[in-house]
Design a protein around this motif. Structure first.
Motif, PDB file in Angstrom:
ATOM      1  N   SER A   3       0.815  -1.214   0.000  1.00 21.60           N
ATOM      2  CA  SER A   3       0.000   0.000   0.000  1.00 21.60           C
ATOM      3  C   SER A   3       0.848   1.262   0.000  1.00 21.60           C
ATOM      4  O   SER A   3       0.372   2.321  -0.374  1.00 21.60           O
ATOM      5  CB  SER A   3      -0.946   0.016   1.201  1.00 21.60           C
ATOM      6  N   LEU A   4       2.102   1.153   0.390  1.00 22.04           N
ATOM      7  CA  LEU A   4       2.991   2.312   0.407  1.00 22.04           C
ATOM      8  C   LEU A   4       3.800   2.414  -0.876  1.00 22.04           C
ATOM      9  O   LEU A   4       4.377   3.451  -1.167  1.00 22.04           O
ATOM     10  CB  LEU A   4       3.910   2.230   1.626  1.00 22.04           C
ATOM     11  N   GLY A   5       3.818   1.351  -1.667  1.00 26.85           N
ATOM     12  CA  GLY A   5       4.529   1.363  -2.939  1.00 26.85           C
ATOM     13  C   GLY A   5       6.021   1.582  -2.753  1.00 26.85           C
ATOM     14  O   GLY A   5       6.630   1.074  -1.813  1.00 26.85           O
ATOM     15  N   ASN A   6       6.624   2.362  -3.647  1.00 23.30           N
ATOM     16  CA  ASN A   6       8.069   2.613  -3.615  1.00 23.30           C
ATOM     17  C   ASN A   6       8.518   3.358  -2.368  1.00 23.30           C
ATOM     18  O   ASN A   6       9.686   3.312  -2.008  1.00 23.30           O
ATOM     19  CB  ASN A   6       8.494   3.393  -4.861  1.00 23.30           C
ATOM     20  N   GLN A   7       7.614   4.044  -1.712  1.00 21.00           N
ATOM     21  CA  GLN A   7       7.959   4.789  -0.504  1.00 21.00           C
ATOM     22  C   GLN A   7       8.364   3.865   0.646  1.00 21.00           C
ATOM     23  O   GLN A   7       8.985   4.293   1.605  1.00 21.00           O
ATOM     24  CB  GLN A   7       6.782   5.666  -0.059  1.00 21.00           C
ATOM     25  N   TRP A   8       7.998   2.580   0.555  1.00 23.44           N
ATOM     26  CA  TRP A   8       8.340   1.614   1.600  1.00 23.44           C
ATOM     27  C   TRP A   8       9.851   1.635   1.881  1.00 23.44           C
ATOM     28  O   TRP A   8      10.283   1.586   3.016  1.00 23.44           O
ATOM     29  CB  TRP A   8       7.889   0.216   1.193  1.00 23.44           C
ATOM     30  N   TYR A  97      -5.381   2.584  -1.099  1.00 21.46           N
ATOM     31  CA  TYR A  97      -4.490   3.179  -0.100  1.00 21.46           C
ATOM     32  C   TYR A  97      -3.221   3.718  -0.745  1.00 21.46           C
ATOM     33  O   TYR A  97      -2.720   4.770  -0.355  1.00 21.46           O
ATOM     34  CB  TYR A  97      -4.149   2.177   1.001  1.00 21.46           C
ATOM     35  N   ARG A  98      -2.699   3.020  -1.746  1.00 16.61           N
ATOM     36  CA  ARG A  98      -1.482   3.492  -2.405  1.00 16.61           C
ATOM     37  C   ARG A  98      -1.702   4.871  -3.015  1.00 16.61           C
ATOM     38  O   ARG A  98      -0.878   5.762  -2.876  1.00 16.61           O
ATOM     39  CB  ARG A  98      -1.029   2.503  -3.473  1.00 16.61           C
ATOM     40  N   SER A  99      -2.840   5.077  -3.681  1.00 15.92           N
ATOM     41  CA  SER A  99      -3.090   6.392  -4.289  1.00 15.92           C
ATOM     42  C   SER A  99      -3.336   7.453  -3.223  1.00 15.92           C
ATOM     43  O   SER A  99      -2.882   8.591  -3.360  1.00 15.92           O
ATOM     44  CB  SER A  99      -4.239   6.324  -5.293  1.00 15.92           C
ATOM     45  N   GLN A 100      -4.022   7.083  -2.133  1.00 19.12           N
ATOM     46  CA  GLN A 100      -4.225   8.047  -1.045  1.00 19.12           C
ATOM     47  C   GLN A 100      -2.894   8.433  -0.406  1.00 19.12           C
ATOM     48  O   GLN A 100      -2.643   9.617  -0.152  1.00 19.12           O
ATOM     49  CB  GLN A 100      -5.140   7.462   0.034  1.00 19.12           C
ATOM     50  N   PHE A 101      -2.046   7.445  -0.144  1.00 21.21           N
ATOM     51  CA  PHE A 101      -0.750   7.731   0.483  1.00 21.21           C
ATOM     52  C   PHE A 101       0.117   8.572  -0.444  1.00 21.21           C
ATOM     53  O   PHE A 101       0.797   9.499   0.003  1.00 21.21           O
ATOM     54  CB  PHE A 101      -0.028   6.437   0.845  1.00 21.21           C
ATOM     55  N   ALA A 102       0.108   8.282  -1.739  1.00 23.42           N
ATOM     56  CA  ALA A 102       0.901   9.064  -2.696  1.00 23.42           C
ATOM     57  C   ALA A 102       0.445  10.517  -2.702  1.00 23.42           C
ATOM     58  O   ALA A 102       1.270  11.439  -2.733  1.00 23.42           O
ATOM     59  CB  ALA A 102       0.799   8.459  -4.091  1.00 23.42           C
ATOM     60  N   ARG A 103      -0.865  10.729  -2.650  1.00 31.09           N
ATOM     61  CA  ARG A 103      -1.397  12.092  -2.630  1.00 31.09           C
ATOM     62  C   ARG A 103      -0.952  12.816  -1.355  1.00 31.09           C
ATOM     63  O   ARG A 103      -0.521  13.967  -1.408  1.00 31.09           O
ATOM     64  CB  ARG A 103      -2.920  12.046  -2.737  1.00 31.09           C
ATOM     65  N   ILE A 104      -1.019  12.154  -0.228  1.00 26.67           N
ATOM     66  CA  ILE A 104      -0.601  12.758   1.049  1.00 26.67           C
ATOM     67  C   ILE A 104       0.893  13.048   1.032  1.00 26.67           C
ATOM     68  O   ILE A 104       1.331  14.118   1.471  1.00 26.67           O
ATOM     69  CB  ILE A 104      -0.959  11.824   2.228  1.00 26.67           C
ATOM     70  N   LEU A 105       1.687  12.122   0.493  1.00 25.18           N
ATOM     71  CA  LEU A 105       3.135  12.257   0.523  1.00 25.18           C
ATOM     72  C   LEU A 105       3.676  13.307  -0.442  1.00 25.18           C
ATOM     73  O   LEU A 105       4.840  13.662  -0.397  1.00 25.18           O
ATOM     74  CB  LEU A 105       3.804  10.904   0.272  1.00 25.18           C
ATOM     75  N   ARG A 106       2.802  13.852  -1.313  1.00 23.45           N
ATOM     76  CA  ARG A 106       3.238  14.959  -2.165  1.00 23.45           C
ATOM     77  C   ARG A 106       3.513  16.209  -1.336  1.00 23.45           C
ATOM     78  O   ARG A 106       4.318  17.046  -1.717  1.00 23.45           O
ATOM     79  CB  ARG A 106       2.181  15.267  -3.225  1.00 23.45           C
ATOM     80  N   THR A 107       2.828  16.323  -0.195  1.00 21.97           N
ATOM     81  CA  THR A 107       2.971  17.538   0.617  1.00 21.97           C
ATOM     82  C   THR A 107       3.360  17.240   2.069  1.00 21.97           C
ATOM     83  O   THR A 107       3.528  18.173   2.849  1.00 21.97           O
ATOM     84  CB  THR A 107       1.652  18.332   0.628  1.00 21.97           C
ATOM     85  N   ALA A 108       3.502  15.967   2.428  1.00 20.16           N
ATOM     86  CA  ALA A 108       3.811  15.615   3.810  1.00 20.16           C
ATOM     87  C   ALA A 108       4.933  14.577   3.827  1.00 20.16           C
ATOM     88  O   ALA A 108       5.202  13.915   2.820  1.00 20.16           O
ATOM     89  CB  ALA A 108       2.583  15.047   4.511  1.00 20.16           C
ATOM     90  N   SER A 109       5.569  14.421   4.979  1.00 19.87           N
ATOM     91  CA  SER A 109       6.635  13.436   5.123  1.00 19.87           C
ATOM     92  C   SER A 109       6.053  12.085   5.513  1.00 19.87           C
ATOM     93  O   SER A 109       4.885  11.983   5.910  1.00 19.87           O
ATOM     94  CB  SER A 109       7.616  13.889   6.202  1.00 19.87           C
ATOM     95  N   LEU A 110       6.893  11.057   5.435  1.00 11.48           N
ATOM     96  CA  LEU A 110       6.463   9.729   5.877  1.00 11.48           C
ATOM     97  C   LEU A 110       6.113   9.745   7.355  1.00 11.48           C
ATOM     98  O   LEU A 110       5.158   9.110   7.776  1.00 11.48           O
ATOM     99  CB  LEU A 110       7.570   8.701   5.609  1.00 11.48           C
ATOM    100  N   ASN A 111       6.891  10.476   8.156  1.00 10.71           N
ATOM    101  CA  ASN A 111       6.583  10.564   9.586  1.00 10.71           C
ATOM    102  C   ASN A 111       5.211  11.208   9.821  1.00 10.71           C
ATOM    103  O   ASN A 111       4.478  10.789  10.707  1.00 10.71           O
ATOM    104  CB  ASN A 111       7.669  11.331  10.341  1.00 10.71           C
ATOM    105  N   GLU A 112       4.886  12.219   9.041  1.00  3.40           N
ATOM    106  CA  GLU A 112       3.565  12.840   9.177  1.00  3.40           C
ATOM    107  C   GLU A 112       2.461  11.872   8.751  1.00  3.40           C
ATOM    108  O   GLU A 112       1.394  11.850   9.358  1.00  3.40           O
ATOM    109  CB  GLU A 112       3.503  14.125   8.343  1.00  3.40           C
ATOM    110  N   LEU A 113       2.709  11.074   7.724  1.00  4.03           N
ATOM    111  CA  LEU A 113       1.729  10.070   7.304  1.00  4.03           C
ATOM    112  C   LEU A 113       1.480   9.065   8.425  1.00  4.03           C
ATOM    113  O   LEU A 113       0.342   8.755   8.738  1.00  4.03           O
ATOM    114  CB  LEU A 113       2.210   9.332   6.042  1.00  4.03           C
ATOM    115  N   ILE A 114       2.567   8.601   9.031  1.00  5.64           N
ATOM    116  CA  ILE A 114       2.431   7.622  10.125  1.00  5.64           C
ATOM    117  C   ILE A 114       1.665   8.245  11.267  1.00  5.64           C
ATOM    118  O   ILE A 114       0.789   7.671  11.845  1.00  5.64           O
ATOM    119  CB  ILE A 114       3.818   7.119  10.574  1.00  5.64           C
TER     120      ILE A 114
END
Length: 114
Positions: A3-8, A97-114
């Protein structure tokens, strides 16, 4: 985690924290929906294996409205089959979830996502 894709690969030691947070989120989201269970039943339509991969197609029937199609995608880990995705009415949870996480990660960090 798919669900996190390449960001994992960018988690750099925070994999366990992400998995824990995501597990809590999914359990809370979906377990609360199971509380609305009203005697529907699951009909198993088809299963198909291809080496270490498998798919199982089901329908939830007996509730109000049309049956809900749920397809499970599995991968064999040792001697057990593990579900890695559920496709509900043709929508993949992993893809969603992958598309939602990608959208969030365009403007936020992984720590903010967690």
């Amino acid at each position: 985690m798919m669900s996190l894709g390449n960001q994992w690969h960018d988690l750099n030691g925070s994999e366990e924290e992400f998995v824990s947070a995501f597990t809590d989120f999914v359990e809370h989201s979906y377990m609360s929906r199971l509380g609305s269970y009203r005697g529907e039943r699951v009909v198993y339509d088809r299963d198909q294996t291809n080496g270490e991969s498998a798919e199982v197609d089901t329908r939830v029937v007996g509730g109000q409205g049309a049956p809900i199609k749920i397809g499970y995608k599995l991968h064999r880990t040792g001697k057990q089959w593990m579900v890695y995705d559920a496709v509900i009415d043709d929508v993949s949870l992993v893809g969603n979830y992958r598309s939602q996480f990608a959208r969030i990660l365009r403007t936020a960090s992984l720590n903010e996502l967690i």
